[in-house]
Scaffold this motif. Structure first.
Motif, mmCIF file in Angstrom:
data_model
loop_
_atom_site.group_PDB
_atom_site.id
_atom_site.type_symbol
_atom_site.label_atom_id
_atom_site.label_comp_id
_atom_site.label_asym_id
_atom_site.label_seq_id
_atom_site.Cartn_x
_atom_site.Cartn_y
_atom_site.Cartn_z
ATOM 1 N N GLY A 297 -37.638 -7.471 -17.794
ATOM 2 C CA GLY A 297 -36.238 -7.559 -18.203
ATOM 3 C C GLY A 297 -35.579 -8.879 -17.852
ATOM 4 N N HIS A 298 -34.320 -9.007 -18.228
ATOM 5 C CA HIS A 298 -33.580 -10.195 -17.787
ATOM 6 C C HIS A 298 -32.107 -9.881 -17.605
ATOM 7 C CE1 HIS A 298 -33.361 -10.561 -22.194
ATOM 8 N NE2 HIS A 298 -34.678 -10.534 -22.154
ATOM 9 N N GLU A 299 -31.417 -10.799 -16.990
ATOM 10 C CA GLU A 299 -29.993 -10.632 -16.658
ATOM 11 C C GLU A 299 -29.730 -9.302 -15.969
ATOM 12 O OE1 GLU A 299 -28.494 -11.425 -20.525
ATOM 13 O OE2 GLU A 299 -29.140 -13.512 -20.315
ATOM 14 N N GLY A 300 -30.645 -8.948 -15.052
ATOM 15 C CA GLY A 300 -30.413 -7.763 -14.236
ATOM 16 C C GLY A 300 -30.556 -6.445 -14.977
ATOM 17 N N ARG A 301 -31.107 -6.509 -16.178
ATOM 18 C CA ARG A 301 -31.298 -5.259 -16.916
ATOM 19 C C ARG A 301 -32.727 -5.171 -17.449
ATOM 20 N NH1 ARG A 301 -26.721 -2.257 -18.753
ATOM 21 N NH2 ARG A 301 -24.890 -2.975 -17.641
ATOM 22 N N ALA A 302 -33.272 -3.983 -17.478
ATOM 23 C CA ALA A 302 -34.639 -3.797 -17.958
ATOM 24 C C ALA A 302 -34.670 -2.618 -18.922
ATOM 25 C CB ALA A 302 -35.571 -3.524 -16.789
ATOM 26 N N ASP A 303 -35.672 -2.588 -19.797
ATOM 27 C CA ASP A 303 -35.859 -1.442 -20.684
ATOM 28 C C ASP A 303 -36.878 -0.494 -20.049
ATOM 29 O OD1 ASP A 303 -34.256 -2.831 -22.379
ATOM 30 O OD2 ASP A 303 -35.801 -3.236 -23.887
ATOM 31 N N ILE A 304 -36.604 0.775 -20.141
ATOM 32 C CA ILE A 304 -37.588 1.766 -19.689
ATOM 33 C C ILE A 304 -38.052 2.538 -20.918
ATOM 34 C CG2 ILE A 304 -37.971 3.833 -18.298
ATOM 35 C CD1 ILE A 304 -35.830 2.856 -16.366
ATOM 36 N N SER A 305 -39.341 2.437 -21.232
ATOM 37 C CA SER A 305 -39.897 3.170 -22.372
ATOM 38 C C SER A 305 -40.917 4.178 -21.877
ATOM 39 C CB SER A 305 -40.623 2.220 -23.329
ATOM 40 O OG SER A 305 -39.736 1.283 -23.869
ATOM 41 N N PHE A 306 -41.014 5.261 -22.597
ATOM 42 C CA PHE A 306 -42.056 6.237 -22.255
ATOM 43 C C PHE A 306 -42.391 7.031 -23.499
ATOM 44 C CE2 PHE A 306 -39.059 9.719 -22.233
ATOM 45 C CZ PHE A 306 -37.866 9.114 -21.858
ATOM 46 N N THR A 307 -43.534 7.698 -23.460
ATOM 47 C CA THR A 307 -43.889 8.549 -24.589
ATOM 48 C C THR A 307 -43.968 10.000 -24.126
ATOM 49 O OG1 THR A 307 -46.275 8.313 -24.256
ATOM 50 C CG2 THR A 307 -45.230 6.727 -25.707
ATOM 51 N N VAL A 308 -43.672 10.869 -25.062
ATOM 52 C CA VAL A 308 -43.769 12.313 -24.824
ATOM 53 C C VAL A 308 -44.466 12.906 -26.048
ATOM 54 C CG1 VAL A 308 -41.674 12.474 -23.405
ATOM 55 C CG2 VAL A 308 -41.495 12.741 -25.881
ATOM 56 N N PRO A 309 -45.022 14.115 -25.941
ATOM 57 C CA PRO A 309 -45.571 14.753 -27.138
ATOM 58 C C PRO A 309 -44.461 14.878 -28.188
ATOM 59 C CG PRO A 309 -46.127 16.006 -25.154
ATOM 60 C CD PRO A 309 -45.150 14.951 -24.741
ATOM 61 N N ALA A 310 -44.789 14.618 -29.458
ATOM 62 C CA ALA A 310 -43.758 14.629 -30.503
ATOM 63 C C ALA A 310 -42.962 15.937 -30.486
ATOM 64 C CB ALA A 310 -44.402 14.392 -31.871
ATOM 65 N N ASP A 311 -43.610 17.027 -30.103
ATOM 66 C CA ASP A 311 -42.923 18.321 -30.047
ATOM 67 C C ASP A 311 -41.792 18.358 -29.031
ATOM 68 O OD1 ASP A 311 -44.437 19.457 -31.956
ATOM 69 O OD2 ASP A 311 -45.771 20.567 -30.594
ATOM 70 N N ASP A 312 -41.909 17.545 -27.998
ATOM 71 C CA ASP A 312 -40.896 17.551 -26.941
ATOM 72 C C ASP A 312 -39.809 16.507 -27.174
ATOM 73 O OD1 ASP A 312 -42.208 19.549 -25.616
ATOM 74 O OD2 ASP A 312 -43.258 18.224 -24.222
ATOM 75 N N LEU A 313 -39.893 15.805 -28.315
ATOM 76 C CA LEU A 313 -38.985 14.674 -28.516
ATOM 77 C C LEU A 313 -37.511 15.081 -28.454
ATOM 78 C CD1 LEU A 313 -38.445 11.699 -29.179
ATOM 79 C CD2 LEU A 313 -38.695 12.246 -31.592
#
Ligand code: ASP
Ligand code: MG
Length: 586
Positions: A297-313
């Motif tokens: 990330g930059h400027e003190g911010r970051a992205d958090i990504s994750f995956t889940v089973p499509a059924d739980d989306l």
């Protein structure tokens, strides 16, 4: 005299003739002087039929009644199986999960085994009977019937093999073993004669689909040797055993998980506790997160990504929206149509250029890589769902899995890997399906290089690792975050001693692509290994909480089935190790 557990899946007991044929296999073994416990699934598609019936009655059938309903499938098949044996003149007794004494928790439709009593089964075996056990089911402390989740008969079989100290657990199914990839996706797939528990774990829940992954966790934990073989052919099959007994190859298999969905919390304030906030809430909702990628990330911010089973989306999005608001993330984005392609091999850690080979193969097919995570024995990439099969084919070929000798080394007759004393097994059974964290280690020897603003086009990762590889740099962890606004962030670690060289290479790569490089000469990487990491929704939570409590910020995360890696600032390494070891009781 050996003790054998034989498990027959739904296709192996689909009709009367098949039940009789399977009964014949049990009898042959028994007649040879072995004690035989048979675990049976419901006939054919019976479980699906019952699920469908329930849906016709109610949109939301209660979980308790679902278990009551689904457990009947196995009750039918064990009775018929026992009759088949009896009609051939041998002794057989069928037992339900409750009759055996398979105790579970009360999480209906995905219950976890807490203990198994062996007295009843042993007495019957000593009496010369073949015991036919209903798979997939148990009983909770209040006497309610529970089920272990779809495909749970494998877990019943391995768990019984563990408590009984069986010499081997044979899984009879409609395929003749474990393949280098799913033969339905790629006909050129080949059967492996042996594979290690860890490889199988990394493959199983990724979509190889041969066995329920929780059953492999059990097998690993208790050292049960598992033989997967065809119930229709007299073919050798695949032996699943410990890594030191399996053949180490850079790649043993390629797995495709077709139904992945990604969620990204964008521009989350990069401060201690953010990850914990996200993953503790997901865990509380019972959602098992698969890939996790947090970028630098930059400027003190970051992205958090994750995956889940499509059924739980849908549910995961609800949770994510709420936590994003609390944390002040700017946006939650998602993509429902992704697939994950993973290459797995215990020999990978010692082979160079494995990542480069995979990314190059994908680039040649014009397949864009959306996210990357690695563990010691696995590299996973996220691609568009439609590109999944082509990606599998490209990677499978790149590692020579169609042609290499992947066959011919298993020794199906060797004795069990680990002979635990009965007392030891009983003690460990008290927490049978608990998460078992085996180790937490600190590696302070690495530097972290991150490209930000890399153009998100097919082939970028391939180019980067081709150049990195050509420079002779040994790459350990690789993480590519979900691209935003057409730009991706790609991080990797190298030995700190190679830092200067890595920087020079990185600067050249970045300049050619209009990207920027951020480098940290010394970072601390913590690796947590164990069993149950993927199937326990709360592991990420238990990892992030102690770090958050100590005010330690997490810079980078990557996950796999059996491992969780986090990178923190070098000065927090020792302290992080201490708090994590305490948190996991090590
Ligand atoms: N009959 C259950 C199912 O179809 C359990 C099993 O087959 O392993 O999921
Ligand atoms: Mg099944």
């Amino acid at each position: 005299m050996a003790l054998v557990v034989q498990k027959f899946g739904g296709t192996s007991v689909a009709d009367a003739a098949k039940i009789k044929a399977a009964a014949g296999k049990a009898i042959t073994r028994h007649a040879a002087g072995d004690k035989v416990v048979v675990v049976v699934s419901a006939m054919g598609h019976q479980t699906d039929i019952l699920v469908d019936l329930a849906k016709q009655i109610s949109d939301r059938p209660s979980a308790r009644e679902m278990d009551m309903l689904l457990s009947t499938g196995e009750q039918v098949s064990v009775a018929l199986f026992a009759m088949a044996i009896q009609s051939l003149g041998h002794k057989a007794v069928s037992l339900t999960g409750a009759q055996i004494g398979i105790r579970t928790d009360s999480t209906h439709t995905k219950a976890r085994i807490k203990s198994i009593s062996t007295d009843h089964v042993r007495a019957l075996l000593d009496d010369g009977a073949i015991v036919i056990a209903a798979g997939f089911q148990g009983i909770d402390q209040h006497g309610n019937i529970t089920t272990l989740g779809r495909g749970g008969s494998d877990t019943t079989a391995v768990a019984l093999a563990a408590v009984l100290g069986a010499d081997v657990c044979e899984i009879y199914t409609d395929v003749d073993g474990v393949y280098t990839t799913d033969p339905r996706v790629l006909p050129a797939a080949r059967r492996l004669s042996s594979i290690s528990y860890d490889e199988m774990l990394e493959l199983a829940s990724l979509g190889a689909g041969v066995m329920h992954s929780r059953s492999i966790e059990f097998a690993k934990k208790f050292g049960v040797r598992v033989m997967v073989r065809s119930s229709f052919k007299d073919a050798p099959g695949t032996m699943i055993l410990s890594a030191d007994q399996a053949t180490p190859r850079p790649a043993s298999g390629v797995a495709l998980a077709r139904d992945e969905a990604r969620i990204t919390l964008e521009a989350v304030p990069d401060q201690p506790g953010s990850s914990h906030a996200v993953f503790s809430r997901l865990a509380a909702a019972g959602i098992a997160v698969d890939m996790i990628v947090q970028n630098v990330g930059h400027e003190g911010r970051a992205d958090i990504s994750f995956t889940v089973p499509a059924d739980d989306l849908a549910e995961a999005l609800e949770v994510s929206g709420a936590v994003a608001a609390v944390l002040g993330a700017t946006r939650v984005s998602h993509d429902p149509d992704l697939a994950k392609v993973s290459v797995v091999g215990v020999g990978m850690a010692r082979a160079e250029g494995v990542a480069g080979r995979m990314f190059t193969a994908l680039a040649r097919e014009g397949i864009n890589v959306r996210m990357i995570t690695t563990s010691e024995i696995k590299i996973s990439v996220l691609v568009d769902r439609a590109s999944g099969p082509a990606a599998v084919q490209a990677v499978h070929r790149a590692f020579g899995l169609e042609t290499d000798a992947v066959d011919g080394d298993a020794d199906g007759t060797a004795s069990r890997t680990v002979k635990s004393s009965p007392l030891d097994v009983v003690r460990r059974l008290e927490g049978m399906e608990d998460l078992a964290i085996e180790d937490c280690v600190l590696d302070s020897s690495q530097a972290l290089i991150t490209f930000t603003d890399l153009p998100d086009t097919p082939g970028v990762a391939a180019d980067v690792f081709a150049e990195v590889g050509a420079a002779g740099l040994f790459v350990d962890m690789i993480v590519q975050s979900h691209p935003r606004d057409g730009r991706a962030e790609l991080s990797f670690t190298v030995p700190a001693g190679d830092h200067d060289r890595a920087i020079a290479v990185a600067a050249r790569i970045a300049a050619a692509r209009g990207a920027r490089v951020v480098e940290v000469p010394h970072v601390a990487k913590l690796s947590i290994t164990g069993v149950g990491i993927r199937s326990h929704a709360g592991v990420a939570d238990r990892l992030f909480k102690p770090l958050a409590d100590e005010g330690i910020n997490i810079d980078l995360v990557s996950t796999s089935e059996v491992r969780l890696n986090v990178v923190v600032a070098a000065e927090h390494g020792e302290k992080s190790l201490r708090v994590l070891r305490t948190a996991f009781g090590l």
